[in-house]
Design a protein around this motif. Structure first.
Motif, PDB file in Angstrom:
ATOM      1  N   ILE A 158      20.557 -25.222 -24.825  1.00  0.00           N
ATOM      2  CA  ILE A 158      19.116 -25.086 -24.713  1.00  0.00           C
ATOM      3  C   ILE A 158      18.675 -25.149 -25.950  1.00  0.00           C
ATOM      4  O   ILE A 158      18.934 -25.087 -27.017  1.00  0.00           O
ATOM      5  CB  ILE A 158      18.944 -23.686 -24.460  1.00  0.00           C
ATOM      6  N   GLU A 159      17.538 -26.211 -25.974  1.00  0.00           N
ATOM      7  CA  GLU A 159      16.679 -26.525 -27.081  1.00  0.00           C
ATOM      8  C   GLU A 159      16.042 -25.604 -27.989  1.00  0.00           C
ATOM      9  O   GLU A 159      15.562 -24.849 -27.229  1.00  0.00           O
ATOM     10  CB  GLU A 159      15.484 -27.530 -26.889  1.00  0.00           C
ATOM     11  N   PRO A 160      16.549 -25.346 -29.255  1.00  0.00           N
ATOM     12  CA  PRO A 160      15.510 -24.423 -29.942  1.00  0.00           C
ATOM     13  C   PRO A 160      14.065 -24.642 -30.213  1.00  0.00           C
ATOM     14  O   PRO A 160      14.125 -25.523 -31.114  1.00  0.00           O
ATOM     15  CB  PRO A 160      16.412 -24.103 -31.340  1.00  0.00           C
ATOM     16  N   LEU A 161      13.290 -24.306 -29.494  1.00  0.00           N
ATOM     17  CA  LEU A 161      11.769 -24.758 -29.459  1.00  0.00           C
ATOM     18  C   LEU A 161      11.021 -23.381 -30.200  1.00  0.00           C
ATOM     19  O   LEU A 161      11.000 -22.557 -29.422  1.00  0.00           O
ATOM     20  CB  LEU A 161      11.372 -25.202 -28.189  1.00  0.00           C
ATOM     21  N   ILE A 162      10.479 -23.957 -31.443  1.00  0.00           N
ATOM     22  CA  ILE A 162       9.827 -22.536 -31.794  1.00  0.00           C
ATOM     23  C   ILE A 162       8.296 -22.650 -31.993  1.00  0.00           C
ATOM     24  O   ILE A 162       7.907 -23.674 -32.664  1.00  0.00           O
ATOM     25  CB  ILE A 162      10.605 -22.266 -33.276  1.00  0.00           C
ATOM     26  N   VAL A 198      13.715 -18.043 -37.253  1.00  0.00           N
ATOM     27  CA  VAL A 198      14.275 -19.364 -36.829  1.00  0.00           C
ATOM     28  C   VAL A 198      15.683 -19.813 -36.947  1.00  0.00           C
ATOM     29  O   VAL A 198      16.145 -20.378 -36.113  1.00  0.00           O
ATOM     30  CB  VAL A 198      13.631 -20.402 -38.174  1.00  0.00           C
ATOM     31  N   SER A 199      16.472 -19.166 -38.040  1.00  0.00           N
ATOM     32  CA  SER A 199      17.761 -19.466 -37.917  1.00  0.00           C
ATOM     33  C   SER A 199      18.561 -18.786 -36.723  1.00  0.00           C
ATOM     34  O   SER A 199      19.265 -19.562 -36.215  1.00  0.00           O
ATOM     35  CB  SER A 199      18.553 -18.802 -39.208  1.00  0.00           C
ATOM     36  N   MET A 200      18.165 -17.785 -36.312  1.00  0.00           N
ATOM     37  CA  MET A 200      18.912 -17.019 -35.207  1.00  0.00           C
ATOM     38  C   MET A 200      18.456 -17.876 -34.084  1.00  0.00           C
ATOM     39  O   MET A 200      19.559 -18.181 -33.239  1.00  0.00           O
ATOM     40  CB  MET A 200      18.114 -15.752 -35.132  1.00  0.00           C
ATOM     41  N   VAL A 201      17.299 -18.378 -33.735  1.00  0.00           N
ATOM     42  CA  VAL A 201      17.081 -18.965 -32.575  1.00  0.00           C
ATOM     43  C   VAL A 201      17.868 -20.574 -32.368  1.00  0.00           C
ATOM     44  O   VAL A 201      18.646 -20.949 -31.737  1.00  0.00           O
ATOM     45  CB  VAL A 201      15.513 -19.422 -32.433  1.00  0.00           C
ATOM     46  N   ARG A 202      18.086 -21.131 -33.795  1.00  0.00           N
ATOM     47  CA  ARG A 202      18.598 -22.526 -34.184  1.00  0.00           C
ATOM     48  C   ARG A 202      20.154 -22.199 -33.894  1.00  0.00           C
ATOM     49  O   ARG A 202      20.669 -23.131 -33.339  1.00  0.00           O
ATOM     50  CB  ARG A 202      18.339 -23.139 -35.205  1.00  0.00           C
ATOM     51  N   ASP A 203      20.736 -21.140 -34.075  1.00  0.00           N
ATOM     52  CA  ASP A 203      22.274 -20.622 -33.961  1.00  0.00           C
ATOM     53  C   ASP A 203      22.536 -20.676 -32.493  1.00  0.00           C
ATOM     54  O   ASP A 203      23.345 -21.145 -32.029  1.00  0.00           O
ATOM     55  CB  ASP A 203      22.536 -19.555 -34.851  1.00  0.00           C
TER      56      ASP A 203
END
Ligand SMILES: Cc1cc2nc3c(=O)[nH]c(=O)nc-3n(C[C@H](O)[C@H](O)[C@H](O)COP(=O)(O)OP(=O)(O)OC[C@H]3O[C@@H](n4cnc5c(N)ncnc54)[C@H](O)[C@@H]3O)c2cc1C
Length: 544
Positions: A453-457, A441-446
């Motif tokens: 690009i929106e970080p959508l998980i 999660v942290s990686m995608v949000r960083d």
């Protein structure tokens, strides 16, 4: 058409029409109809051939071996975010083989829930068939919607959220054609099918692994053959069903949610299908319009996100799962799941009194804030339909998040590639450990906001020990900078991810050409197999 194309098209037209009706499109028409992807300029095709009977496949393969052109088979051609066709690295003619008119549905055994499908059968067509013929079974639906083929999704090893999540795992038997000039004239089937002299061949069609080396799997995510039919084991509809929704408004209990998900999946194997865990932004893109306006390629600020979340009452994390079984089993499972999820957030079941009351009230008074609530309940219903094996378009609008020209209308056909939507998927596998998932999660949000690009998980559990995260990378396909950024974003996600053990389960056509090393033993083995089954390299030469 230049001469070479014209010559080949005339040969194909003559030979294929001698077998059954065929439609052939010229280069412009073919590129327009089949060349669009959600992440590139249209892929140029020289012609497209729509066949109407599977016995035309060997004729086409024979012609390709003699005249040396490349064949790109598609079943519904809607592999959005991954690309249905590969850009060619060869200088041969590129001929698309459209299998969408092969629509035979054979009721292999209604009692056992085994059905045999040709490549053109879509989710909706299978749904209608099961409904019209009184089959008490579910369609293995995906979020890609009613017009997508069942066969090609299984061949891509796609998955959904009905009880048989893994769609190729539910395939019990496969038939197809291998491109080799000496083999292409006869349909491939397993040893069991060769030995079984009965009409229905139930031994073959109910047992996945066949006899001897398991070859059917070679037809998936590959370029070793053209599949003409699959037999699929359908999940039976259960008399009892309920979905559960856990909303967690806290930022600090992600570990708890992951542990609870694992616990529920392990304890209720066979009763609870898969469980989805989605973050606040992901839900926001499903229920609200883009507050920055589509096409501007701006990530929602925290304030904007909080405003959307407040309006729609979106929590930090939403957990969605379903319970299938006899009514008494569902009732007991509900009670036990309530205990397991106690204190983790607010829990709601789709068959609860509150939801029923909500539907009644909002249908009587669809005004003001109740309108928003009514909209949410409708989305809830559409999500439940998917979990019960009824295809719909509830997931598709997300592809239009950065599309400035089209507002998606779920009531009509949605086709993100045709509508110039920008979409790529980052779809890595993760171990089901809270610490790894948190790191992810942290990686995608960083990473993603750096590329606008929106970080959508979303996490989807394939089993209690393996999770797949599907991160949609949404961008404005009309803006070249946005396209470059989206691709760079995906590259950085993949590169950083593999260092942490997050490895994609599926790649888009460009990554298939760029990312996979030719040096490992796996790649060298694939190359040897490819050489043996397709010595002229006529079938999808650049795939995987
Ligand atoms: C909003 C959204 C939600 C989505 N949700 C999901 C989801 O829940 N699950 C999921 O898995 N995917 C999902 N997708 C991704 C994708 O759109 C689907 O997987 C879709 O079903 C794949 O496209 P298709 O079936 O039309 O395959 P096609 O494009 O027809 O085929 C895909 C590839 O398979 C090969 N192929 C096809 N037919 C044959 C054949 N007969 N023989 C040999 N090779 C063949 C070809 O190489 C082709 O390139 C989603 C996409 C979007 C935009």
């Amino acid at each position: 058409m230049d001469n070479n194309v014209q010559d080949i098209v005339s040969v194909l037209s003559e030979k294929l029409s001698a077998v059954a009706h065929v439609d052939i499109l010229n280069s412009n028409e073919a590129t327009k109809k089949f060349g669009n992807t959600t992440f590139s300029e249209p892929v140029k095709l020289d012609a497209a051939v729509t066949i109407t009977h599977k016995s035309q496949i060997p004729v086409l393969l024979k012609c390709a071996n003699e005249l040396l052109f490349d064949i790109h088979p598609v079943s519904s051609g809607r592999n959005w975010g991954y690309g249905s066709i590969c850009e060619s690295l060869s200088d041969r003619l590129q001929i698309l083989l459209d299998l969408s008119a092969l629509k035979a549905i054979t009721p292999t055994d209604k009692d056992l829930g085994l059905i045999t499908l040709e490549p053109g059968v879509t989710q909706q067509e299978l749904y209608d068939y099961l409904y019209d013929n009184g089959w008490d079974y579910m369609v293995p639906v995906t979020g890609a919607g009613p017009n997508c083929s069942i066969v090609s999704n299984a061949l891509e090893r796609g998955y959904g959220i009905t009880p048989y999540t893994d769609h190729f795992a539910a395939v019990t038997s496969l038939k197809g054609y291998v491109p080799h000039p000496d083999l292409c004239e006869t349909e491939y089937c397993s040893y069991v099918a060769v030995l079984d002299k009965t009409d229905k061949q139930l031994a073959d069609k109910s047992f996945k692994w066949g006899l001897g080396p398991y070859l059917d799997g070679l037809f998936t995510q590959s370029n070793f053959g053209i599949v003409s039919e699959l037999t699929v084991r359908l999940a039976k509809k259960r008399q009892g069903f309920t979905s559960f929704y856990l909303q967690s408004f806290r930022k600090d209990n992600f570990h708890d949610l992951v542990d609870a998900t694992k616990d529920v999946l392990q304890s209720f194997e066979g009763i609870v299908g898969s469980i989805n865990l989605m973050d606040k932004r992901r839900i926001a893109t499903m229920v609200s319009e883009n507050p920055n306006g589509s096409g501007n390629q701006k990530v929602m600020s925290d304030e904007q996100l909080d405003a959307v979340a407040k309006q729609h009452r979106i929590p930090e994390w939403t957990m969605v799962g379903s319970i299938y079984g006899e009514p008494a089993i569902v009732k007991s499972a509900k009670t036990l799941i309530k205990k397991k999820l106690k204190g983790k957030g607010s829990l709601l079941f789709s068959d609860s009194f509150l939801i029923k009351l909500g539907k009644l009230v909002t249908s009587l008074l669809p005004v003001g804030p109740l309108k928003t609530f009514q909209h949410q309940l409708k989305s809830l219903d559409e999500g439940i339909e998917i979990m019960q094996g009824k295809p719909n378009r509830v997931a598709l609008p997300i592809a239009y998040w950065e599309n400035a020209t089209i507002t998606p209308d779920k009531a009509s056909e949605l086709n993100p590639a045709r509508d110039n939507c920008g979409l790529l998927w980052y779809a890595p596998l993760l171990p089901m450990h809270a610490a790894s998932m948190h790191k992810f999660v942290s990686m995608v949000r960083d990473i993603t906001p750096k590329y606008h690009i929106e970080p959508l998980i979303t996490f989807t559990n394939l089993r209690h020990d393996c999770v797949d995260s599907t991160v949609p990378i949404l961008f404005n396909l009309q803006n070249p900078d946005a396209v470059t950024r989206a691709k760079a974003c995906l590259n950085e996600l993949v590169e950083s991810g593999v260092k942490k053990g997050f490895v994609p389960y599926r790649l888009n056509t460009r990554q298939q050409q760029e990312l996979l090393s030719n040096e490992c033993v796996a790649a060298k083995s694939y190359a040897l197999i490819k050489q043996s089954v397709d010595p002229n390299n006529i079938l999808l030469p650049n795939r995987y």
